[in-house]
Design a protein around this motif. Structure first.
Motif, PDB file in Angstrom:
ATOM      1  N   LEU A  12       0.878  -1.172   0.000  1.00  0.00           N
ATOM      2  CA  LEU A  12       0.000   0.000   0.000  1.00  0.00           C
ATOM      3  C   LEU A  12       0.908   1.211   0.000  1.00  0.00           C
ATOM      4  O   LEU A  12       1.740   1.358   0.897  1.00  0.00           O
ATOM      5  CB  LEU A  12      -0.888   0.016   1.248  1.00  0.00           C
ATOM      6  CG  LEU A  12      -1.699   1.301   1.471  1.00  0.00           C
ATOM      7  CD1 LEU A  12      -2.714   1.517   0.350  1.00  0.00           C
ATOM      8  CD2 LEU A  12      -2.391   1.262   2.835  1.00  0.00           C
ATOM      9  N   LEU A  13       0.792   2.067  -1.029  1.00  0.00           N
ATOM     10  CA  LEU A  13       1.534   3.328  -1.068  1.00  0.00           C
ATOM     11  C   LEU A  13       0.611   4.438  -0.586  1.00  0.00           C
ATOM     12  O   LEU A  13      -0.490   4.603  -1.115  1.00  0.00           O
ATOM     13  CB  LEU A  13       1.994   3.653  -2.487  1.00  0.00           C
ATOM     14  CG  LEU A  13       3.419   3.257  -2.857  1.00  0.00           C
ATOM     15  CD1 LEU A  13       3.581   1.763  -2.828  1.00  0.00           C
ATOM     16  CD2 LEU A  13       3.771   3.823  -4.211  1.00  0.00           C
ATOM     17  N   VAL A  14       1.074   5.171   0.409  1.00  0.00           N
ATOM     18  CA  VAL A  14       0.330   6.310   0.944  1.00  0.00           C
ATOM     19  C   VAL A  14       1.122   7.552   0.565  1.00  0.00           C
ATOM     20  O   VAL A  14       2.237   7.759   1.030  1.00  0.00           O
ATOM     21  CB  VAL A  14       0.164   6.207   2.476  1.00  0.00           C
ATOM     22  CG1 VAL A  14      -0.591   7.418   3.004  1.00  0.00           C
ATOM     23  CG2 VAL A  14      -0.547   4.908   2.853  1.00  0.00           C
ATOM     24  N   VAL A  15       0.544   8.378  -0.293  1.00  0.00           N
ATOM     25  CA  VAL A  15       1.249   9.513  -0.883  1.00  0.00           C
ATOM     26  C   VAL A  15       0.748  10.839  -0.315  1.00  0.00           C
ATOM     27  O   VAL A  15      -0.451  11.147  -0.387  1.00  0.00           O
ATOM     28  CB  VAL A  15       1.079   9.502  -2.419  1.00  0.00           C
ATOM     29  CG1 VAL A  15       1.697  10.738  -3.051  1.00  0.00           C
ATOM     30  CG2 VAL A  15       1.690   8.240  -3.011  1.00  0.00           C
ATOM     31  N   ALA A  37      -7.881   3.421   7.789  1.00  0.00           N
ATOM     32  CA  ALA A  37      -8.430   2.057   7.816  1.00  0.00           C
ATOM     33  C   ALA A  37      -7.674   1.141   6.861  1.00  0.00           C
ATOM     34  O   ALA A  37      -7.422  -0.027   7.183  1.00  0.00           O
ATOM     35  CB  ALA A  37      -9.920   2.090   7.486  1.00  0.00           C
ATOM     36  N   LEU A  38      -7.306   1.662   5.693  1.00  0.00           N
ATOM     37  CA  LEU A  38      -6.516   0.877   4.728  1.00  0.00           C
ATOM     38  C   LEU A  38      -5.150   0.506   5.297  1.00  0.00           C
ATOM     39  O   LEU A  38      -4.674  -0.618   5.100  1.00  0.00           O
ATOM     40  CB  LEU A  38      -6.290   1.687   3.449  1.00  0.00           C
ATOM     41  CG  LEU A  38      -7.279   1.567   2.342  1.00  0.00           C
ATOM     42  CD1 LEU A  38      -6.951   2.583   1.249  1.00  0.00           C
ATOM     43  CD2 LEU A  38      -7.313   0.169   1.776  1.00  0.00           C
ATOM     44  N   VAL A  39      -4.519   1.445   5.965  1.00  0.00           N
ATOM     45  CA  VAL A  39      -3.216   1.185   6.570  1.00  0.00           C
ATOM     46  C   VAL A  39      -3.339   0.042   7.572  1.00  0.00           C
ATOM     47  O   VAL A  39      -2.530  -0.897   7.564  1.00  0.00           O
ATOM     48  CB  VAL A  39      -2.644   2.464   7.224  1.00  0.00           C
ATOM     49  CG1 VAL A  39      -1.455   2.144   8.117  1.00  0.00           C
ATOM     50  CG2 VAL A  39      -2.253   3.481   6.152  1.00  0.00           C
ATOM     51  N   VAL A  49       3.445  -1.243   4.064  1.00  0.00           N
ATOM     52  CA  VAL A  49       2.912   0.107   3.879  1.00  0.00           C
ATOM     53  C   VAL A  49       4.113   0.999   3.613  1.00  0.00           C
ATOM     54  O   VAL A  49       5.053   1.037   4.412  1.00  0.00           O
ATOM     55  CB  VAL A  49       2.145   0.602   5.129  1.00  0.00           C
ATOM     56  CG1 VAL A  49       1.632   2.026   4.909  1.00  0.00           C
ATOM     57  CG2 VAL A  49       0.994  -0.351   5.470  1.00  0.00           C
ATOM     58  N   VAL A  50       4.102   1.664   2.468  1.00  0.00           N
ATOM     59  CA  VAL A  50       5.192   2.549   2.077  1.00  0.00           C
ATOM     60  C   VAL A  50       4.649   3.966   2.050  1.00  0.00           C
ATOM     61  O   VAL A  50       3.650   4.252   1.386  1.00  0.00           O
ATOM     62  CB  VAL A  50       5.758   2.158   0.686  1.00  0.00           C
ATOM     63  CG1 VAL A  50       6.866   3.103   0.271  1.00  0.00           C
ATOM     64  CG2 VAL A  50       6.248   0.710   0.702  1.00  0.00           C
ATOM     65  N   TRP A  51       5.302   4.845   2.784  1.00  0.00           N
ATOM     66  CA  TRP A  51       4.869   6.232   2.928  1.00  0.00           C
ATOM     67  C   TRP A  51       5.715   7.112   2.015  1.00  0.00           C
ATOM     68  O   TRP A  51       6.936   6.992   1.988  1.00  0.00           O
ATOM     69  CB  TRP A  51       5.037   6.681   4.375  1.00  0.00           C
ATOM     70  CG  TRP A  51       4.274   5.830   5.340  1.00  0.00           C
ATOM     71  CD1 TRP A  51       4.662   4.620   5.852  1.00  0.00           C
ATOM     72  CD2 TRP A  51       2.988   6.101   5.887  1.00  0.00           C
ATOM     73  NE1 TRP A  51       3.690   4.142   6.692  1.00  0.00           N
ATOM     74  CE2 TRP A  51       2.655   5.032   6.740  1.00  0.00           C
ATOM     75  CE3 TRP A  51       2.091   7.161   5.755  1.00  0.00           C
ATOM     76  CZ2 TRP A  51       1.458   4.982   7.448  1.00  0.00           C
ATOM     77  CZ3 TRP A  51       0.905   7.117   6.464  1.00  0.00           C
ATOM     78  CH2 TRP A  51       0.591   6.036   7.293  1.00  0.00           C
ATOM     79  N   VAL A  52       5.054   7.986   1.280  1.00  0.00           N
ATOM     80  CA  VAL A  52       5.736   8.933   0.395  1.00  0.00           C
ATOM     81  C   VAL A  52       5.413  10.327   0.908  1.00  0.00           C
ATOM     82  O   VAL A  52       4.257  10.637   1.212  1.00  0.00           O
ATOM     83  CB  VAL A  52       5.267   8.758  -1.063  1.00  0.00           C
ATOM     84  CG1 VAL A  52       5.935   9.771  -1.967  1.00  0.00           C
ATOM     85  CG2 VAL A  52       5.547   7.322  -1.546  1.00  0.00           C
ATOM     86  N   GLN A  53       6.443  11.171   1.008  1.00  0.00           N
ATOM     87  CA  GLN A  53       6.270  12.492   1.626  1.00  0.00           C
ATOM     88  C   GLN A  53       6.930  13.567   0.776  1.00  0.00           C
ATOM     89  O   GLN A  53       8.141  13.552   0.577  1.00  0.00           O
ATOM     90  CB  GLN A  53       6.866  12.458   3.033  1.00  0.00           C
ATOM     91  CG  GLN A  53       6.569  13.674   3.859  1.00  0.00           C
ATOM     92  CD  GLN A  53       7.000  13.458   5.306  1.00  0.00           C
ATOM     93  OE1 GLN A  53       7.877  12.662   5.605  1.00  0.00           O
ATOM     94  NE2 GLN A  53       6.373  14.187   6.208  1.00  0.00           N
ATOM     95  N   HIS A  54       6.113  14.488   0.302  1.00  0.00           N
ATOM     96  CA  HIS A  54       6.613  15.572  -0.544  1.00  0.00           C
ATOM     97  C   HIS A  54       7.371  16.601   0.292  1.00  0.00           C
ATOM     98  O   HIS A  54       7.042  16.862   1.437  1.00  0.00           O
ATOM     99  CB  HIS A  54       5.460  16.259  -1.274  1.00  0.00           C
ATOM    100  CG  HIS A  54       5.918  17.154  -2.370  1.00  0.00           C
ATOM    101  ND1 HIS A  54       6.256  16.662  -3.614  1.00  0.00           N
ATOM    102  CD2 HIS A  54       6.135  18.478  -2.410  1.00  0.00           C
ATOM    103  CE1 HIS A  54       6.655  17.679  -4.371  1.00  0.00           C
ATOM    104  NE2 HIS A  54       6.590  18.786  -3.669  1.00  0.00           N
ATOM    105  N   GLN A  55       8.385  17.161  -0.325  1.00  0.00           N
ATOM    106  CA  GLN A  55       9.126  18.270   0.285  1.00  0.00           C
ATOM    107  C   GLN A  55       9.613  19.178  -0.830  1.00  0.00           C
ATOM    108  O   GLN A  55       9.798  18.751  -1.954  1.00  0.00           O
ATOM    109  CB  GLN A  55      10.298  17.762   1.116  1.00  0.00           C
ATOM    110  CG  GLN A  55      11.323  16.979   0.330  1.00  0.00           C
ATOM    111  CD  GLN A  55      12.328  16.293   1.226  1.00  0.00           C
ATOM    112  OE1 GLN A  55      11.998  15.837   2.312  1.00  0.00           O
ATOM    113  NE2 GLN A  55      13.564  16.210   0.771  1.00  0.00           N
ATOM    114  N   GLY A  56       9.795  20.425  -0.504  1.00  0.00           N
ATOM    115  CA  GLY A  56      10.259  21.390  -1.494  1.00  0.00           C
ATOM    116  C   GLY A  56      10.096  22.797  -0.951  1.00  0.00           C
ATOM    117  O   GLY A  56       9.771  23.003   0.224  1.00  0.00           O
ATOM    118  N   ALA A 109      -3.064   5.314  -2.540  1.00  0.00           N
ATOM    119  CA  ALA A 109      -3.982   6.203  -1.835  1.00  0.00           C
ATOM    120  C   ALA A 109      -3.239   7.489  -1.506  1.00  0.00           C
ATOM    121  O   ALA A 109      -2.012   7.490  -1.396  1.00  0.00           O
ATOM    122  CB  ALA A 109      -4.470   5.536  -0.554  1.00  0.00           C
ATOM    123  N   GLY A 110      -3.960   8.605  -1.345  1.00  0.00           N
ATOM    124  CA  GLY A 110      -3.309   9.833  -0.907  1.00  0.00           C
ATOM    125  C   GLY A 110      -3.774  11.077  -1.630  1.00  0.00           C
ATOM    126  O   GLY A 110      -4.922  11.193  -2.041  1.00  0.00           O
TER     127      GLY A 110
END
Length: 186
Positions: A12-15, A37-39, A49-56, A109-110
């Motif tokens: 599950l990718l959480v973006v 709930a998905l997590v 579960v792989v978390w993706v986190q934007h930065q800039g 998801a995200g």
């Protein structure tokens, strides 16, 4: 069916479910609850579960707005992939993280539907992954001021076109969170 060799696992990718990213998002609370709930469902099924986190510049690393929403808590053992581009694969170690865990298929998801979600859908499938969009677990903000459709139509359109997306040797599609089956092969 992934075209990636020796990648039998699912994730599950959480973006970008970050404070500032979803502050004004369409159905924010519902989507956050659905992602939470998905997590838990993924964890219960033993799925990464792989978390993706934007930065800039607009979202500085370490700022309050950069943090994940408080309703979502990443566990230390769950990978965190920082990114600076819309496609979570571009300029990141996401591919290495997924390869190292034998992942050839992921549910997505995200936020934001019209930017990072769409880009990552396409980025994944063009790299050989099977990619399923969780239809009720993504959101975007209202960008009608700049000529975009209302957010509910952005979400609906993205679900519509990804539902019928095809690529040789790969699967795509949509599923509602309640119907996610992490063990099913497609």
């Amino acid at each position: 069916m992934t075209t990636l060799a020796n990648r039998p696992n699912t994730a599950l990718l959480v973006v970008d479910m970050q404070v500032d990213v979803v502050a004004q998002a369409y159905r924010r609370n519902d989507v956050v609850a659905t992602v939470a709930a998905l997590v838990e469902k993924a964890r219960g099924a033993g799925v990464d579960v792989v978390w993706v986190q934007h930065q800039g510049e607009e979202l500085p690393r370490g700022s309050d707005g950069w943090r994940y929403v408080p309703e979502l808590a990443r566990r230390d053992a769950e990978p965190l992939v920082p990114k600076e581009y819309s496609d979570a694969f571009e300029g990141t170690d996401l591919e290495a993280v997924l390869a190292g865990r034998g992942i050839g298929r992921f549910f997505l998801a995200g936020a934001q539907t019209d930017e990072c979600i769409r880009s990552t859908l396409h980025g994944g499938i063009t790299r050989g992954y099977d990619v399923t969009l969780v239809a009720d677990a993504h959101t975007t903000e209202d960008l009608t001021e700049w000529g975009a459709p209302p957010p509910e139509l952005v979400v609906a359109h993205t679900n519509l076109y990804w539902q019928y997306h095809k690529a040789p040797g790969r699967t795509a599609g949509t599923v509602n969170a309640a119907d996610v089956d992490f063990a099913s092969p497609s």
